[in-house]
Design a protein around this motif. Structure first.
Motif, short mmCIF file in Angstrom:
data_model
loop_
_atom_site.label_atom_id
_atom_site.label_comp_id
_atom_site.label_asym_id
_atom_site.label_seq_id
_atom_site.Cartn_x
_atom_site.Cartn_y
_atom_site.Cartn_z
N ASP A 1 0.83 -1.20 0.00
CA ASP A 1 0.00 0.00 0.00
C ASP A 1 0.87 1.26 0.00
N VAL A 2 1.96 1.22 0.74
CA VAL A 2 2.89 2.35 0.76
C VAL A 2 3.53 2.52 -0.61
N ALA A 3 3.97 1.43 -1.22
CA ALA A 3 4.57 1.51 -2.56
C ALA A 3 3.58 2.06 -3.57
N ILE B 1 11.00 -0.83 -1.59
CA ILE B 1 9.91 -1.81 -1.59
C ILE B 1 9.38 -1.96 -3.01
N ASP B 2 9.09 -0.84 -3.65
CA ASP B 2 8.55 -0.91 -5.01
C ASP B 2 9.54 -1.59 -5.96
N GLY B 3 10.79 -1.20 -5.90
CA GLY B 3 11.80 -1.77 -6.80
C GLY B 3 11.93 -3.27 -6.66
N HIS B 4 12.05 -3.72 -5.42
CA HIS B 4 12.25 -5.15 -5.19
C HIS B 4 11.00 -5.97 -5.55
N PHE B 5 9.85 -5.58 -5.01
CA PHE B 5 8.66 -6.40 -5.21
C PHE B 5 8.10 -6.30 -6.63
N ARG B 6 8.29 -5.18 -7.29
CA ARG B 6 7.88 -5.06 -8.69
C ARG B 6 8.73 -6.01 -9.55
N ALA B 7 10.02 -6.06 -9.26
CA ALA B 7 10.91 -6.98 -9.99
C ALA B 7 10.55 -8.43 -9.68
N GLU B 8 10.23 -8.72 -8.42
CA GLU B 8 9.84 -10.09 -8.05
C GLU B 8 8.55 -10.49 -8.77
N ALA B 9 7.58 -9.58 -8.82
CA ALA B 9 6.31 -9.89 -9.50
C ALA B 9 6.53 -10.13 -10.99
N LEU C 1 18.59 -5.65 -5.75
CA LEU C 1 17.33 -5.07 -5.31
C LEU C 1 16.94 -5.57 -3.92
N LEU C 2 17.18 -6.85 -3.67
CA LEU C 2 16.91 -7.39 -2.34
C LEU C 2 17.82 -6.72 -1.30
N ALA C 3 19.09 -6.55 -1.64
CA ALA C 3 20.02 -5.90 -0.71
C ALA C 3 19.60 -4.46 -0.43
N ALA C 4 19.16 -3.75 -1.45
CA ALA C 4 18.71 -2.36 -1.25
C ALA C 4 17.48 -2.34 -0.34
N LEU C 5 16.57 -3.29 -0.51
CA LEU C 5 15.39 -3.36 0.35
C LEU C 5 15.80 -3.65 1.79
N LEU C 6 16.66 -4.63 1.98
CA LEU C 6 17.08 -4.99 3.34
C LEU C 6 17.84 -3.85 4.02
N GLU C 7 18.63 -3.11 3.25
CA GLU C 7 19.33 -1.94 3.82
C GLU C 7 18.34 -0.86 4.24
N ALA C 8 17.32 -0.62 3.43
CA ALA C 8 16.32 0.39 3.78
C ALA C 8 15.52 -0.05 5.00
#
Length: 184
Positions: free
Chosen positions: A18-20, A80-88, A96-103
């Motif tokens: 929802d935030v993304a 969140i958007d970058g990682h999960f959009r790529a996963e979808a 992208l996962l590393a960037a998400l975990l760092e955030a």
């Protein structure tokens, strides 16, 4: 222009999604709208999430993001958007996962006693999604481009919200089919 957070704005199925989805028409530079560009609208998101978010039973009562942490919250949203959009799209990368975990780590490190704040709850939501990932349940709405979790039994959900995007897509198909039948 005034804006209100309606139940449709919380059709992602998880607070992190929802935030993304707070960026409308994300990939159209001419029509893109960032709902968090206005501090009052960003603050009102927390209150609306208390009412409409699918994870409200997990998050407890959410408070707005502290003014000093707004930029970091936007960074979390983009990760969140970058990682999960790529996963979808089945195009996820370790970067992208590393960037998400760092955030997520940055947010949780600085949330401290304000664990009831929107940013901390969003970080927890994103972490749950990343750990308990079911890639075939994570989808992108073909109408609006929002991310959502398909929680249907047979995983056949197409739109983020049938009442909004589903109806728009069906109305559009009907319009063009009728137009072809009757001519211009």
């Amino acid at each position: 222009m005034t804006f209100s957070w309606t139940p449709h704005r919380f059709s992602g199925g998880a607070l992190a999604l929802d935030v993304a989805n707070s960026v409308v028409l994300r990939f159209d530079p001419m029509q893109r709208i960032d709902r968090y560009a206005d501090a009052k609208t960003m603050d009102s998101f927390a209150e609306a999430a208390n009412v409409h978010c699918a994870e409200r039973d997990r998050t407890g009562r959410l408070a707005p993001v502290a003014a000093a942490r707004r930029r970091a919250f936007i960074d979390l949203r983009e990760a969140i958007d970058g990682h999960f959009r790529a996963e979808a799209s089945r195009e996820g990368t370790p970067e992208l996962l590393a960037a998400l975990l760092e955030a997520i780590a940055d947010t949780l490190r600085h949330s401290g006693a304000s664990s009831g704040a929107l940013d901390a709850a969003t970080a927890h939501s994103a972490l749950r999604l990343a750990v308990n990932a079911e890639p075939d349940r994570l989808k992108i709405c073909p109408n609006c481009g929002w991310l959502f979790l398909d929680k249907s039994r047979n995983r056949s959900r197409t739109w983020c919200d049938m009442a909004i995007c589903g109806n728009r897509a069906k109305a559009s198909r009907h319009y063009y089919r009728h137009r072809e039948e009757t001519g211009p």
